[in-house]
Scaffold this motif. Structure first.
Motif, PDB file in Angstrom:
ATOM      1  N   VAL A 344      33.073  46.509  21.669  1.00  0.00           N
ATOM      2  CA  VAL A 344      33.395  46.771  22.835  1.00  0.00           C
ATOM      3  C   VAL A 344      34.648  47.008  24.005  1.00  0.00           C
ATOM      4  CG1 VAL A 344      31.874  46.037  24.905  1.00  0.00           C
ATOM      5  CG2 VAL A 344      30.930  46.114  23.268  1.00  0.00           C
ATOM      6  N   VAL A 345      34.900  47.986  24.079  1.00  0.00           N
ATOM      7  CA  VAL A 345      36.327  47.821  25.602  1.00  0.00           C
ATOM      8  C   VAL A 345      36.022  47.912  26.800  1.00  0.00           C
ATOM      9  CG1 VAL A 345      38.284  48.989  25.605  1.00  0.00           C
ATOM     10  CG2 VAL A 345      37.397  48.852  22.779  1.00  0.00           C
ATOM     11  N   VAL A 346      36.216  47.765  27.119  1.00  0.00           N
ATOM     12  CA  VAL A 346      36.327  47.101  28.379  1.00  0.00           C
ATOM     13  C   VAL A 346      37.848  47.936  28.792  1.00  0.00           C
ATOM     14  CG1 VAL A 346      36.395  45.884  30.593  1.00  0.00           C
ATOM     15  CG2 VAL A 346      35.556  45.292  29.093  1.00  0.00           C
ATOM     16  N   VAL A 347      37.098  49.369  29.863  1.00  0.00           N
ATOM     17  CA  VAL A 347      37.866  50.597  30.027  1.00  0.00           C
ATOM     18  C   VAL A 347      38.534  50.227  31.819  1.00  0.00           C
ATOM     19  CG1 VAL A 347      37.317  51.987  28.396  1.00  0.00           C
ATOM     20  CG2 VAL A 347      35.986  51.982  30.585  1.00  0.00           C
ATOM     21  N   GLU A 348      37.203  49.963  32.707  1.00  0.00           N
ATOM     22  CA  GLU A 348      37.539  49.923  34.004  1.00  0.00           C
ATOM     23  C   GLU A 348      37.306  48.268  34.090  1.00  0.00           C
ATOM     24  OE1 GLU A 348      37.257  52.742  37.116  1.00  0.00           O
ATOM     25  OE2 GLU A 348      36.123  54.110  35.719  1.00  0.00           O
ATOM     26  N   ASP A 349      38.305  47.332  34.718  1.00  0.00           N
ATOM     27  CA  ASP A 349      38.187  45.832  35.481  1.00  0.00           C
ATOM     28  C   ASP A 349      38.647  45.583  36.656  1.00  0.00           C
ATOM     29  OD1 ASP A 349      37.783  43.075  35.062  1.00  0.00           O
ATOM     30  OD2 ASP A 349      39.033  42.350  33.625  1.00  0.00           O
ATOM     31  N   GLY A 350      37.278  45.776  37.588  1.00  0.00           N
ATOM     32  CA  GLY A 350      38.338  45.294  38.357  1.00  0.00           C
ATOM     33  C   GLY A 350      37.434  43.924  39.276  1.00  0.00           C
ATOM     34  N   SER A 351      37.347  43.239  39.043  1.00  0.00           N
ATOM     35  CA  SER A 351      36.522  42.125  38.233  1.00  0.00           C
ATOM     36  C   SER A 351      37.366  40.706  39.557  1.00  0.00           C
ATOM     37  CB  SER A 351      35.805  41.051  37.302  1.00  0.00           C
ATOM     38  OG  SER A 351      38.106  41.346  36.563  1.00  0.00           O
ATOM     39  N   GLY A 352      38.824  41.279  39.377  1.00  0.00           N
ATOM     40  CA  GLY A 352      39.103  40.104  40.844  1.00  0.00           C
ATOM     41  C   GLY A 352      38.775  40.431  42.282  1.00  0.00           C
ATOM     42  N   ALA A 353      38.505  41.759  42.720  1.00  0.00           N
ATOM     43  CA  ALA A 353      38.310  42.679  43.380  1.00  0.00           C
ATOM     44  C   ALA A 353      36.906  42.221  44.078  1.00  0.00           C
ATOM     45  CB  ALA A 353      39.028  43.846  43.976  1.00  0.00           C
ATOM     46  N   ALA A 354      36.401  41.606  46.112  1.00  0.00           N
ATOM     47  CA  ALA A 354      35.217  42.121  45.784  1.00  0.00           C
ATOM     48  C   ALA A 354      34.963  43.070  45.440  1.00  0.00           C
ATOM     49  CB  ALA A 354      34.986  42.018  47.139  1.00  0.00           C
ATOM     50  N   GLY A 355      33.541  43.419  44.430  1.00  0.00           N
ATOM     51  CA  GLY A 355      32.881  44.709  44.883  1.00  0.00           C
ATOM     52  C   GLY A 355      33.298  45.643  43.923  1.00  0.00           C
TER      53      GLY A 355
END
Length: 406
Positions: A344-355
């Motif tokens: 499993v590879v995370v290819v986008e990680d916007g977890s630091g931003a709201a939404g």
């Protein structure tokens, strides 16, 4: 089957069953069609029951069709309030109450029943959430400000927790596994889903089970396997479901975690097909048997089963990329494909931003087989298309890289 079928009986008046009777009429079938439902209610949509139906304000009951449409426009013989109790493939009849209803084509669409926990029988305030009546009871408890304990951090349980937190109510989610949703989305993304609970003020307790319930006629406390006890006015049990196949004992239809079907949804019993949560069929796209409890596949299978039953010589295999979605708090989680993966590879990680958007891809061998998005409504169906086209892992990573750089 030889001669064209004259009578269709569909057992199960939920989404798959409804789509089956609609598809029969759309295909030009003009003979008698009977739709049998165990509940008194007309067919209704289940996903909203753990989502919008639990919100504050006036609830909207998610009916699919009116009685006039079903019995009038479609000319359906609607049998509600009494479940089918037997299927006789030799005489081609379905037993409902004291009636034996003959069929040339039967579609089994009885869905699944929620699993329960020992010790909850007869104790008010402990619910599963599968039916409209369940949802009404859970909503009434939330309206009354219930202290809520959810058993199971799966999708339905997590949606109930979200509904309670929207109202500002205290809620604890108890999950027996160390990480939620491991079977559904894998370890890495299960941890990210867990973080959503904690960020929204839900008390998530993982790696602990329920030892029992306490209360005098009504639940008052939940005892956990670690010795702790929690006060509760409402307990919602979301620990999975099992296919509703008990009524098929002795029918001759093969049962193994559902009704076993071939790729065309045929059971092997003359004229008998299955669709929806109860059907375990061979999905050619992944070359493996599957039983899905997803809205999209239930809708598609109901229609496909009838089309194949009406003209077996032209029957088409039903293949699909599984798809489901869930709304937690202000977040949309969507998954396509299968979670059994070598990587499993995370290819986008916007977890630091709201939404912020997150995307994880799932590899099996040299092929893309799954994708999970958090707030990724604009991309999820693109990945579903890639999986349907049997896209290689390298090409999938290239596609993800191009999206990031666009």
């Amino acid at each position: 089957m030889g001669a064209s079928p004259e009578r269709i009986v569909v057992v199960g008046a939920s989404l798959a069953g409804l789509r089956a009777v609609e598809a029969a009429r759309k295909a030009g079938f003009g003979g008698p069609v009977t739709l049998i439902g165990a509940e008194d209610h007309l067919p209704y949509d289940r996903p909203p029951l753990s989502k919008a139906y639990l919100d504050e304000g006036d609830p909207v009951t998610p009916w699919f069709r009116t009685a006039d449409h079903l019995t009038g426009e479609l000319g359906i013989d609607l049998r509600l309030g009494t479940p089918a109790s037997a299927l006789d493939t030799a005489s081609r009849t379905v037993v409902v109450g004291r009636d034996e209803i003959p069929y040339d084509v039967a579609v089994i669409a009885t869905g699944a029943r929620p699993r329960t926990l020992p010790g909850a029988d007869g104790l008010a305030g402990v619910h599963t959430l599968r039916t409209l009546d369940d949802a009404r009871a859970v909503r009434a408890a939330l309206d009354a400000g219930a202290r809520t304990v959810v058993v199971g951090a799966g999708f339905i349980g997590s949606e109930v927790a979200s509904g309670a937190r929207k109202r500002g109510l205290p809620v604890t989610v108890v999950e027996a596994m160390p990480t939620p949703l491991v079977r559904a989305v894998g370890e890495a993304m299960g941890q990210r889903c867990a973080a959503l609970h904690r960020a929204n003020g839900t008390d998530l307790r993982c790696g602990v089970g329920v030892a029992g319930f306490e209360g005098d006629g009504r639940v008052e406390r939940v005892r956990l396997s670690d010795g702790t006890a929690m006060e509760a006015d409402l307990v919602v049990v979301g620990v999975g479901a099992q296919p509703a196949t008990g009524w098929l004992a002795g029918s001759g239809v093969t049962l193994d975690d559902g009704v076993v079907c071939d790729a065309t949804l045929a059971t092997g019993g003359p004229g008998v097909y299955a669709a929806g949560d109860v059907a375990r069929w061979h999905n050619p796209l992944f070359d493996r048997p599957m039983r899905l409890e997803h809205w999209t596949s239930a809708a598609e299978q109901g229609a496909a089963a009838v089309r194949n039953a009406l003209d077996p010589s032209a029957a088409r295999p039903y293949e699909t990329v599984p798809y489901f979605w869930s709304d937690w708090y202000d977040t949309r989680i969507q998954f396509v494909g299968v979670p059994t993966a070598d990587e499993v590879v995370v290819v986008e990680d916007g977890s630091g931003a709201a939404g912020g958007r997150q995307v994880a891809l799932y590899r099996e061998g040299d092929r893309l087989v799954g994708a999970l998005t958090v707030n990724g409504q604009s991309v999820i169906m693109k990945y579903r298309g890639l999986i349907m086209r049997r896209t290689s892992w390298a090409d999938a990573l290239d596609f993800a890289r191009a999206r990031r750089e666009a």
